[in-house]
Design a protein around this motif. Structure first.
Motif, PDB file in Angstrom:
ATOM      1  N   UNK A  99      80.044  76.964  32.230  1.00  0.00           N
ATOM      2  CA  UNK A  99      80.221  75.484  31.952  1.00  0.00           C
ATOM      3  C   UNK A  99      79.201  74.924  30.923  1.00  0.00           C
ATOM      4  N   UNK A 100      77.949  75.471  31.176  1.00  0.00           N
ATOM      5  CA  UNK A 100      76.721  75.217  30.057  1.00  0.00           C
ATOM      6  C   UNK A 100      77.279  75.592  28.815  1.00  0.00           C
ATOM      7  N   UNK A 101      77.597  76.759  28.316  1.00  0.00           N
ATOM      8  CA  UNK A 101      77.972  76.959  26.812  1.00  0.00           C
ATOM      9  C   UNK A 101      79.168  75.892  26.527  1.00  0.00           C
ATOM     10  N   UNK A 102      80.027  75.856  27.517  1.00  0.00           N
ATOM     11  CA  UNK A 102      81.227  74.891  27.275  1.00  0.00           C
ATOM     12  C   UNK A 102      80.825  73.699  26.590  1.00  0.00           C
ATOM     13  N   UNK A 103      80.022  73.093  27.452  1.00  0.00           N
ATOM     14  CA  UNK A 103      79.488  71.598  27.194  1.00  0.00           C
ATOM     15  C   UNK A 103      78.626  71.645  25.986  1.00  0.00           C
ATOM     16  N   UNK A 104      77.771  72.719  25.715  1.00  0.00           N
ATOM     17  CA  UNK A 104      76.912  72.835  24.524  1.00  0.00           C
ATOM     18  C   UNK A 104      77.787  72.759  23.360  1.00  0.00           C
ATOM     19  N   UNK A 105      78.936  73.766  23.387  1.00  0.00           N
ATOM     20  CA  UNK A 105      79.881  73.827  22.163  1.00  0.00           C
ATOM     21  C   UNK A 105      80.623  72.229  21.710  1.00  0.00           C
ATOM     22  N   UNK A 106      80.959  71.932  23.055  1.00  0.00           N
ATOM     23  CA  UNK A 106      81.592  70.591  23.057  1.00  0.00           C
ATOM     24  C   UNK A 106      80.801  69.505  22.215  1.00  0.00           C
ATOM     25  N   UNK A 107      79.568  69.609  22.592  1.00  0.00           N
ATOM     26  CA  UNK A 107      78.622  68.311  21.964  1.00  0.00           C
ATOM     27  C   UNK A 107      78.538  68.840  20.660  1.00  0.00           C
ATOM     28  N   UNK A 108      78.199  70.296  20.377  1.00  0.00           N
ATOM     29  CA  UNK A 108      78.426  70.497  18.873  1.00  0.00           C
ATOM     30  C   UNK A 108      79.368  70.097  18.012  1.00  0.00           C
ATOM     31  N   UNK A 109      80.669  70.411  18.513  1.00  0.00           N
ATOM     32  CA  UNK A 109      81.755  70.042  17.849  1.00  0.00           C
ATOM     33  C   UNK A 109      82.105  68.532  17.791  1.00  0.00           C
ATOM     34  N   UNK A 110      81.570  67.732  18.718  1.00  0.00           N
ATOM     35  CA  UNK A 110      81.698  66.121  18.651  1.00  0.00           C
ATOM     36  C   UNK A 110      80.691  65.766  17.573  1.00  0.00           C
ATOM     37  N   UNK A 111      79.493  66.335  17.552  1.00  0.00           N
ATOM     38  CA  UNK A 111      78.526  65.746  16.416  1.00  0.00           C
ATOM     39  C   UNK A 111      78.795  66.112  14.928  1.00  0.00           C
ATOM     40  N   UNK A 112      79.599  67.419  14.758  1.00  0.00           N
ATOM     41  CA  UNK A 112      80.131  67.622  13.580  1.00  0.00           C
ATOM     42  C   UNK A 112      81.162  66.918  13.219  1.00  0.00           C
ATOM     43  N   UNK A 113      82.133  66.510  14.025  1.00  0.00           N
ATOM     44  CA  UNK A 113      83.317  65.735  13.708  1.00  0.00           C
ATOM     45  C   UNK A 113      82.908  64.304  13.287  1.00  0.00           C
ATOM     46  N   UNK A 114      82.220  63.588  14.429  1.00  0.00           N
ATOM     47  CA  UNK A 114      81.997  62.275  14.487  1.00  0.00           C
ATOM     48  C   UNK A 114      80.579  61.832  13.671  1.00  0.00           C
ATOM     49  N   UNK A 115      79.877  62.681  13.383  1.00  0.00           N
ATOM     50  CA  UNK A 115      78.607  62.254  12.673  1.00  0.00           C
ATOM     51  C   UNK A 115      78.028  63.458  11.467  1.00  0.00           C
ATOM     52  N   UNK A 116      78.985  64.314  11.410  1.00  0.00           N
ATOM     53  CA  UNK A 116      78.611  65.323  10.208  1.00  0.00           C
ATOM     54  C   UNK A 116      77.414  65.980  10.482  1.00  0.00           C
ATOM     55  N   UNK A 117      77.170  66.231  11.590  1.00  0.00           N
ATOM     56  CA  UNK A 117      75.923  67.173  11.794  1.00  0.00           C
ATOM     57  C   UNK A 117      76.259  68.709  12.368  1.00  0.00           C
ATOM     58  N   UNK A 118      75.644  69.356  11.372  1.00  0.00           N
ATOM     59  CA  UNK A 118      76.303  70.741  11.468  1.00  0.00           C
ATOM     60  C   UNK A 118      75.065  71.576  12.509  1.00  0.00           C
ATOM     61  N   UNK A 119      75.221  72.750  12.930  1.00  0.00           N
ATOM     62  CA  UNK A 119      74.353  73.481  13.979  1.00  0.00           C
ATOM     63  C   UNK A 119      73.118  73.566  13.626  1.00  0.00           C
ATOM     64  N   UNK A 120      72.410  73.130  12.539  1.00  0.00           N
ATOM     65  CA  UNK A 120      70.968  73.146  12.516  1.00  0.00           C
ATOM     66  C   UNK A 120      70.386  71.927  12.828  1.00  0.00           C
ATOM     67  N   UNK A 121      71.060  71.185  13.326  1.00  0.00           N
ATOM     68  CA  UNK A 121      70.433  69.903  14.051  1.00  0.00           C
ATOM     69  C   UNK A 121      70.354  70.310  15.517  1.00  0.00           C
ATOM     70  N   UNK A 122      69.559  71.308  15.684  1.00  0.00           N
ATOM     71  CA  UNK A 122      69.531  71.799  17.182  1.00  0.00           C
ATOM     72  C   UNK A 122      68.745  70.641  18.044  1.00  0.00           C
ATOM     73  N   UNK A 123      67.890  69.824  17.453  1.00  0.00           N
ATOM     74  CA  UNK A 123      66.915  68.981  18.541  1.00  0.00           C
ATOM     75  C   UNK A 123      68.109  67.629  18.791  1.00  0.00           C
ATOM     76  N   UNK A 124      68.826  67.439  17.532  1.00  0.00           N
ATOM     77  CA  UNK A 124      69.686  66.066  18.110  1.00  0.00           C
ATOM     78  C   UNK A 124      70.854  66.560  19.005  1.00  0.00           C
TER      79      UNK A 124
END
Length: 439
Positions: A99-124
């Motif tokens: 569930x941890x990687x599932x949440x991590x990937x979901x947060x990444x997908x959400x940030x990319x979709x709604x804020x345009x932040x790619x994977x390199x924005x690790x801290x955010x």
């Protein structure tokens, strides 16, 4: 602000041949600790069913008060059985179903979709991940906290909260935690990216400063969001407390009463502040059921911690522990198999996730350290009692402790294994026995 991009050296590629089965070991330890703690818990629950007072309390604690304390203890004990099995099942689900990687990937997908932040924005991404994870855990805990407050505490006459106050506190706590936690996590990760392999030293220094700042601002800026502090009025009690402080050269500058009764009938007293700016806080519930001399005796104990440098010693131990944790983490946070073992199969190794996973595998050591810290804490409590005794408060401290335990329905007959494993304070019987010893 753009975050630091993970360098290519962080990608998976390390051979996993002969690597430890981290997830299986964590789960095995979790179940082992659960079985051990349940055995100790069962021993304690049997003690709580006894109607026989310890011999040392027969002349100082009424049978009715003892039975009420036992009933309160049994209710909390049964509730802990449920909480413990739920915690184990939740940990098992989180690890077994990745569930941890599932949440991590979901947060990444959400940030990319709604804020345009790619994977390199690790801290955010890491900050948002922690905030979401903390929110989910807080919401999951709501039913348990409601039952504990409005059923168990209510049943035994302690709860003073309303549902409105409960949820107001809940929202305030989340907002304060987010306001402090988000920049803390961002700074923590930024230092690691900046410092490289030797980050442990710089992160440790940063955390030392952060803790000192929090110790300073919490009682003056954060706790007043939840409680009201009122200066103790002029009178005999204030005069006696000021005389006690002067007697041991305690640099008292402020003396407050806190409205603890707004939420609970439990009582306490404490002090805070650095150097020559010390403040004492008394719970209004303590003043309600204690004599002036008993209040001074309880404060004599608390000031004993100051005089004997217990707070500084604990701070030093905490910093050694923190430095060790960061140092050990620096040797495994780039271990690709650690991430892979817990389901993180993409091509990066987020530092925050590494720290979270490291804490899972370091938990056996933390369990031992927690037990050792409880032993040290009990030693300090005996020393603080002895300090109050030297001030001439022996009988008043005894009666004050008895009242505190009676009013708080404290455990008066704990199983020795249970108290040794869980208690940071010695049982009442042991404290009274120590106070009764001749020098």
């Amino acid at each position: 602000m753009a975050d630091v991009k993970i360098p290519a050296a962080n990608t998976f590629g390390t051979s996993t041949r002969g690597a430890l089965p981290y997830k299986e070991l964590v789960l095995a330890f979790s179940y082992g600790v659960y079985l051990l703690e349940q055995y100790i818990h069962i021993r304690q629950h049997r003690r709580l069913r006894s109607a026989v007072r310890p011999a040392a309390l027969e002349d100082v604690v009424e049978q009715d008060a003892f039975l009420r304390a036992q009933a309160y203890g049994r209710d909390k004990s049964r509730f802990r059985f449920v909480q413990n099995i739920w915690s184990l099942l939740l940990t098992t689900a989180i690890l077994s179903y990745d569930l941890l990687p599932l949440l991590w990937n979901a947060v990444g997908a959400g940030l990319y979709r709604y804020a345009g932040l790619s994977a390199e924005y690790e801290i955010t991404r890491s900050v948002v991940f922690v905030l979401v994870f903390a929110l989910v855990n807080a919401v999951i805990d709501i039913p348990f906290n409601l039952y504990g407050t409005f059923v168990i505490e209510e049943r035994h006459g302690f709860n003073k909260q309303t549902l409105a106050l409960f949820f107001t506190d809940f929202v305030k706590s989340l907002l304060v935690s987010a306001a402090i936690g988000a920049p803390l996590i961002a700074a923590f990760l930024s230092i690691i990216h900046w410092a490289g392999a030797s980050f442990y030293y710089y992160v440790w220094l940063f955390m030392v400063v952060f803790q000192l700042v929090m110790i300073t601002i919490y009682p003056t800026l954060i706790q007043p969001l939840f409680n009201k502090f009122t200066p103790l009025p002029e009178g005999q009690l204030r005069t006696k407390i000021e005389a006690l402080a002067a007697r041991i050269q305690f640099p008292l500058t402020k003396l407050y009463v806190i409205d603890g009764s707004r939420r609970s009938s439990h009582s306490n007293a404490y002090f805070f502040g650095f150097y020559k700016n010390k403040r004492i806080v008394l719970f209004d519930t303590l003043l309600e059921h204690s004599t002036e001399e008993e209040v001074c005796a309880v404060l004599g104990h608390e000031l004993g911690h100051w005089k004997l440098n217990h707070m500084i010693k604990n701070l030093v131990v905490a910093q050694i522990h923190l430095f060790t944790v960061f140092y050990l983490f620096s040797h495994c946070y780039r271990d690709a198999h650690l991430y892979r073992a817990f389901g993180f199969t993409d091509n990066t190794m987020p530092v925050l996730i590494g720290f979270l996973l490291f804490n899972y595998i370091f938990s056996p050591v933390e369990s031992v350290l927690s037990f050792a810290m409880n032993m040290l804490s009990r030693k300090y409590e005996f020393e603080a009692d002895a300090f109050a005794k030297k001030l001439g408060y022996t009988e008043d401290l005894k009666s004050g402790l008895i009242k505190l335990h009676t009013k708080n329905l404290g455990d008066m007959n704990p199983d020795p294994w249970y108290s040794a494993y869980h208690f940071s304070h010695p049982p009442l019987v042991e404290r009274l026995a120590a106070l009764g010893k001749t020098e």
